[in-house]
Design a protein around this motif. Structure first.
Motif, PDB file in Angstrom:
ATOM      1  N   GLN A  78       7.942 -84.589  89.555  1.00 25.64           N
ATOM      2  CA  GLN A  78       7.783 -85.748  89.619  1.00 25.64           C
ATOM      3  C   GLN A  78       6.907 -86.596  89.959  1.00 25.64           C
ATOM      4  O   GLN A  78       6.662 -88.079  89.200  1.00 25.64           O
ATOM      5  CB  GLN A  78       9.353 -86.156  89.389  1.00 25.64           C
ATOM      6  CG  GLN A  78      10.478 -85.592  88.342  1.00 25.64           C
ATOM      7  CD  GLN A  78      11.876 -85.378  89.237  1.00 25.64           C
ATOM      8  OE1 GLN A  78      11.859 -85.788  90.332  1.00 25.64           O
ATOM      9  NE2 GLN A  78      12.452 -85.591  88.497  1.00 25.64           N
ATOM     10  N   LYS A  79       6.364 -86.821  90.892  1.00 21.45           N
ATOM     11  CA  LYS A  79       5.608 -87.888  91.824  1.00 21.45           C
ATOM     12  C   LYS A  79       4.444 -87.715  90.793  1.00 21.45           C
ATOM     13  O   LYS A  79       3.978 -88.164  90.653  1.00 21.45           O
ATOM     14  CB  LYS A  79       5.620 -86.539  93.108  1.00 21.45           C
ATOM     15  CG  LYS A  79       5.039 -87.984  94.202  1.00 21.45           C
ATOM     16  CD  LYS A  79       4.464 -87.178  95.808  1.00 21.45           C
ATOM     17  CE  LYS A  79       3.281 -87.997  96.603  1.00 21.45           C
ATOM     18  NZ  LYS A  79       3.518 -87.710  97.838  1.00 21.45           N
ATOM     19  N   GLY A  80       3.752 -86.532  90.517  1.00 20.47           N
ATOM     20  CA  GLY A  80       2.551 -86.104  90.005  1.00 20.47           C
ATOM     21  C   GLY A  80       2.464 -86.750  88.275  1.00 20.47           C
ATOM     22  O   GLY A  80       1.268 -87.595  88.343  1.00 20.47           O
ATOM     23  N   ILE A  81       3.324 -87.065  88.364  1.00 23.44           N
ATOM     24  CA  ILE A  81       3.978 -87.705  87.181  1.00 23.44           C
ATOM     25  C   ILE A  81       4.005 -89.426  87.253  1.00 23.44           C
ATOM     26  O   ILE A  81       2.714 -89.438  85.882  1.00 23.44           O
ATOM     27  CB  ILE A  81       4.831 -87.631  86.067  1.00 23.44           C
ATOM     28  CG1 ILE A  81       4.792 -86.085  85.354  1.00 23.44           C
ATOM     29  CG2 ILE A  81       5.541 -88.127  85.192  1.00 23.44           C
ATOM     30  CD1 ILE A  81       6.077 -85.039  84.720  1.00 23.44           C
ATOM     31  N   ILE A  82       4.304 -89.088  87.778  1.00 24.84           N
ATOM     32  CA  ILE A  82       4.531 -91.369  88.437  1.00 24.84           C
ATOM     33  C   ILE A  82       2.997 -91.858  88.978  1.00 24.84           C
ATOM     34  O   ILE A  82       2.154 -92.651  88.174  1.00 24.84           O
ATOM     35  CB  ILE A  82       6.294 -91.171  89.522  1.00 24.84           C
ATOM     36  CG1 ILE A  82       7.051 -91.398  88.857  1.00 24.84           C
ATOM     37  CG2 ILE A  82       4.943 -93.197  90.339  1.00 24.84           C
ATOM     38  CD1 ILE A  82       7.928 -92.426  88.163  1.00 24.84           C
ATOM     39  N   ILE A  83       2.285 -91.149  89.547  1.00 24.88           N
ATOM     40  CA  ILE A  83       0.932 -91.497  90.071  1.00 24.88           C
ATOM     41  C   ILE A  83      -0.105 -90.477  88.504  1.00 24.88           C
ATOM     42  O   ILE A  83      -0.704 -92.455  88.789  1.00 24.88           O
ATOM     43  CB  ILE A  83       0.396 -90.075  91.021  1.00 24.88           C
ATOM     44  CG1 ILE A  83       1.651 -91.172  92.428  1.00 24.88           C
ATOM     45  CG2 ILE A  83      -0.850 -90.918  91.715  1.00 24.88           C
ATOM     46  CD1 ILE A  83       1.365 -89.144  93.462  1.00 24.88           C
ATOM     47  N   GLY A  84       0.219 -90.198  87.976  1.00 26.34           N
ATOM     48  CA  GLY A  84      -0.476 -89.644  86.838  1.00 26.34           C
ATOM     49  C   GLY A  84      -2.190 -89.696  87.123  1.00 26.34           C
ATOM     50  O   GLY A  84      -2.457 -89.736  88.207  1.00 26.34           O
ATOM     51  N   LYS A  85      -3.264 -89.276  86.366  1.00 28.92           N
ATOM     52  CA  LYS A  85      -4.323 -89.259  86.617  1.00 28.92           C
ATOM     53  C   LYS A  85      -5.105 -89.973  87.496  1.00 28.92           C
ATOM     54  O   LYS A  85      -5.182 -91.057  86.915  1.00 28.92           O
ATOM     55  CB  LYS A  85      -4.692 -88.150  85.081  1.00 28.92           C
ATOM     56  CG  LYS A  85      -6.431 -87.517  85.003  1.00 28.92           C
ATOM     57  CD  LYS A  85      -6.799 -86.890  83.781  1.00 28.92           C
ATOM     58  CE  LYS A  85      -7.673 -86.364  84.635  1.00 28.92           C
ATOM     59  NZ  LYS A  85      -8.192 -86.193  82.285  1.00 28.92           N
ATOM     60  N   GLN A  86      -5.485 -89.316  88.385  1.00 24.56           N
ATOM     61  CA  GLN A  86      -6.797 -90.468  89.194  1.00 24.56           C
ATOM     62  C   GLN A  86      -6.026 -91.749  89.661  1.00 24.56           C
ATOM     63  O   GLN A  86      -5.882 -92.884  89.985  1.00 24.56           O
ATOM     64  CB  GLN A  86      -7.999 -90.853  88.413  1.00 24.56           C
ATOM     65  CG  GLN A  86      -8.896 -89.723  88.294  1.00 24.56           C
ATOM     66  CD  GLN A  86     -10.212 -90.259  87.056  1.00 24.56           C
ATOM     67  OE1 GLN A  86      -9.755 -90.206  86.452  1.00 24.56           O
ATOM     68  NE2 GLN A  86     -11.267 -89.402  87.709  1.00 24.56           N
ATOM     69  N   GLU A 125       1.908-103.391  96.819  1.00 22.01           N
ATOM     70  CA  GLU A 125       2.308-102.005  97.313  1.00 22.01           C
ATOM     71  C   GLU A 125       2.174-100.919  97.176  1.00 22.01           C
ATOM     72  O   GLU A 125       3.999-100.883  97.654  1.00 22.01           O
ATOM     73  CB  GLU A 125       1.428-101.777  98.724  1.00 22.01           C
ATOM     74  CG  GLU A 125       0.169-102.857  99.117  1.00 22.01           C
ATOM     75  CD  GLU A 125      -0.397-102.256 100.531  1.00 22.01           C
ATOM     76  OE1 GLU A 125      -1.261-101.512 100.940  1.00 22.01           O
ATOM     77  OE2 GLU A 125       0.393-102.595 101.500  1.00 22.01           O
ATOM     78  N   THR A 126       1.994-100.071  96.415  1.00 20.98           N
ATOM     79  CA  THR A 126       3.145 -98.876  95.450  1.00 20.98           C
ATOM     80  C   THR A 126       3.181 -97.482  96.099  1.00 20.98           C
ATOM     81  O   THR A 126       1.459 -97.290  96.369  1.00 20.98           O
ATOM     82  CB  THR A 126       3.408 -98.988  94.110  1.00 20.98           C
ATOM     83  OG1 THR A 126       2.185 -99.122  93.514  1.00 20.98           O
ATOM     84  CG2 THR A 126       3.988-100.247  93.646  1.00 20.98           C
ATOM     85  N   PHE A 127       3.619 -96.430  96.986  1.00 20.54           N
ATOM     86  CA  PHE A 127       3.764 -95.570  97.292  1.00 20.54           C
ATOM     87  C   PHE A 127       4.677 -94.950  96.628  1.00 20.54           C
ATOM     88  O   PHE A 127       6.019 -95.250  95.922  1.00 20.54           O
ATOM     89  CB  PHE A 127       3.375 -95.909  98.864  1.00 20.54           C
ATOM     90  CG  PHE A 127       2.633 -96.277  99.435  1.00 20.54           C
ATOM     91  CD1 PHE A 127       1.581 -95.722  99.456  1.00 20.54           C
ATOM     92  CD2 PHE A 127       3.471 -97.666  99.704  1.00 20.54           C
ATOM     93  CE1 PHE A 127       0.514 -96.404 100.514  1.00 20.54           C
ATOM     94  CE2 PHE A 127       1.483 -98.400 100.010  1.00 20.54           C
ATOM     95  CZ  PHE A 127       0.694 -97.897 100.828  1.00 20.54           C
ATOM     96  N   VAL A 128       4.743 -93.399  96.484  1.00 18.83           N
ATOM     97  CA  VAL A 128       5.895 -92.689  95.701  1.00 18.83           C
ATOM     98  C   VAL A 128       5.718 -91.384  96.887  1.00 18.83           C
ATOM     99  O   VAL A 128       5.451 -90.660  96.923  1.00 18.83           O
ATOM    100  CB  VAL A 128       4.780 -92.225  94.190  1.00 18.83           C
ATOM    101  CG1 VAL A 128       6.684 -90.811  93.845  1.00 18.83           C
ATOM    102  CG2 VAL A 128       4.667 -92.913  93.366  1.00 18.83           C
ATOM    103  N   LYS A 129       7.752 -91.074  96.888  1.00 19.25           N
ATOM    104  CA  LYS A 129       7.820 -90.413  98.054  1.00 19.25           C
ATOM    105  C   LYS A 129       8.779 -89.595  97.405  1.00 19.25           C
ATOM    106  O   LYS A 129       9.417 -89.808  96.225  1.00 19.25           O
ATOM    107  CB  LYS A 129       7.924 -91.586  99.263  1.00 19.25           C
ATOM    108  CG  LYS A 129       7.633 -91.364 100.346  1.00 19.25           C
ATOM    109  CD  LYS A 129       7.825 -92.802 101.528  1.00 19.25           C
ATOM    110  CE  LYS A 129       6.935 -92.423 102.542  1.00 19.25           C
ATOM    111  NZ  LYS A 129       7.638 -93.212 103.241  1.00 19.25           N
ATOM    112  N   VAL A 130       8.471 -88.006  97.868  1.00 19.59           N
ATOM    113  CA  VAL A 130      10.009 -87.539  97.269  1.00 19.59           C
ATOM    114  C   VAL A 130      11.353 -87.254  98.212  1.00 19.59           C
ATOM    115  O   VAL A 130      11.006 -87.378  99.245  1.00 19.59           O
ATOM    116  CB  VAL A 130       9.229 -85.705  97.334  1.00 19.59           C
ATOM    117  CG1 VAL A 130      10.899 -85.332  96.568  1.00 19.59           C
ATOM    118  CG2 VAL A 130       8.109 -86.139  96.769  1.00 19.59           C
ATOM    119  N   ASP A 131      12.209 -87.303  97.180  1.00 23.03           N
ATOM    120  CA  ASP A 131      13.627 -87.812  98.104  1.00 23.03           C
ATOM    121  C   ASP A 131      14.230 -86.996  96.947  1.00 23.03           C
ATOM    122  O   ASP A 131      15.078 -87.215  96.289  1.00 23.03           O
ATOM    123  CB  ASP A 131      14.224 -88.920  98.713  1.00 23.03           C
ATOM    124  CG  ASP A 131      15.755 -88.889  99.402  1.00 23.03           C
ATOM    125  OD1 ASP A 131      15.989 -88.023  99.715  1.00 23.03           O
ATOM    126  OD2 ASP A 131      15.839 -90.503  99.440  1.00 23.03           O
TER     127      ASP A 131
END
Length: 293
Positions: free
Chosen positions: A235-243, A269-275
């Motif tokens: 899900q983290k990968g999907i939220i960030i997306g390609k590049q 500033e936004t960051f994505v973390k796995v919980d």
């Protein structure tokens, strides 16, 4: 003579409760998207005039809980039945009156005034609407039934008039310049989450929670550091997306809305973390501000 009271808005998901709340309060308090389960908390919007204070309360849609987050959401909705001076039960022309009978039975037992609002009347015919009104009269005989269109503000003025007539004489509960019970950070979370609901498909938005780690305000600018939590690495990968394009789009759109909301320049500033499995963790849910039994 001053009137004050709590007017609580309840109903199933996706019937237009948040849109109605915004129309009544005149502020963009509840995020309103086309997806169910948008509202997760109980959000108050306070309407003030010199003689009146109406504390409107938007609640999550009533649903059968599948995990602890939804149990907390249902608790917010049920609690709204216990402290209302006036209850607004919102339904629409699409859903069946028999949906969620347990909750409706609780509404039927209430002793405070109940207004049953049939929303989205622009999506039906006069004959079908009359038929629907008759069905609801049998289910909630004590309720005043009002057909509305929240998005077109049809009958919103009439609801306000009736609410003011029904409120008890009482001094204000909140300061007259206060328009919600939530802090600024809460609305940052909601606006970012709204963009995620709009831009991602399927399960992703429901697995997401947002936390503001930093909120520094100066005279002309607010510096915000927000973390988007997901349950899995995929899900983290999907939220960030390609590049990083998907996350950049969310951040840009959220920043625009936040600038309108706060009336200041925003540095976001936004960051994505796995919980992992935060939706079923009592500790994490409490950290995110949910009520648990």
């Amino acid at each position: 003579m001053h009137k004050s009271g709590f007017v609580n808005i309840v109903g199933n998901p996706n019937v237009g409760k948040s849109t109605l709340m915004n129309a009544l309060v005149g502020e963009r308090i509840s995020i309103a998207t086309f997806k169910a389960q948008t509202t997760r908390h109980r959000i108050m919007g306070i309407y003030n005039t010199p003689d009146v204070q109406i504390v409107f309360s938007d609640t999550p849609g009533v649903l059968k809980p599948n995990y602890k987050l939804q149990e907390s959401m249902l608790q917010f909705s049920t609690s709204a039945l216990t402290d209302a001076d006036v209850l607004l039960y919102v339904t629409d022309v699409v859903e069946s009156p028999e949906k969620n009978n347990d909750f409706i039975e609780k509404v039927a037992r209430m002793t405070v005034p109940v207004m049953l609002l049939i929303n989205k009347i622009d999506l039906t015919t006069q004959d079908k609407l009359i038929e629907l009104v008759e069905k609801w009269k049998l289910i909630l005989p004590q309720a005043e039934i009002i057909p509305i269109s929240a998005s077109n503000k049809f009958n919103v003025d009439y609801i306000m008039k009736r609410v003011q007539e029904l409120l008890p004489e009482c001094p204000p509960y909140f300061d007259k310049d206060q328009w919600t019970d939530k802090p600024a950070r809460f609305f940052v979370n909601e606006i970012i989450r709204e963009k995620i609901l709009l831009y991602y498909d399927k399960e992703i938005p429901y697995s997401v929670e947002v936390s503001v780690e930093q909120f520094k305000e100066s005279e002309k600018m607010i510096h915000i550091h927000a973390v988007i939590y997901v349950e899995r690495e995929s899900q983290k990968g999907i939220i960030i997306g390609k590049q990083g394009k998907a996350l950049k789009k969310v951040s840009t759109e959220a920043r625009r809305d936040l600038e309108r909301f706060f009336g200041k320049s925003i540095y976001l500033e936004t960051f994505v973390k796995v919980d992992k499995d935060w939706r079923n963790s009592n500790k994490e849910l409490r950290n995110f501000g949910y009520q648990l039994e």
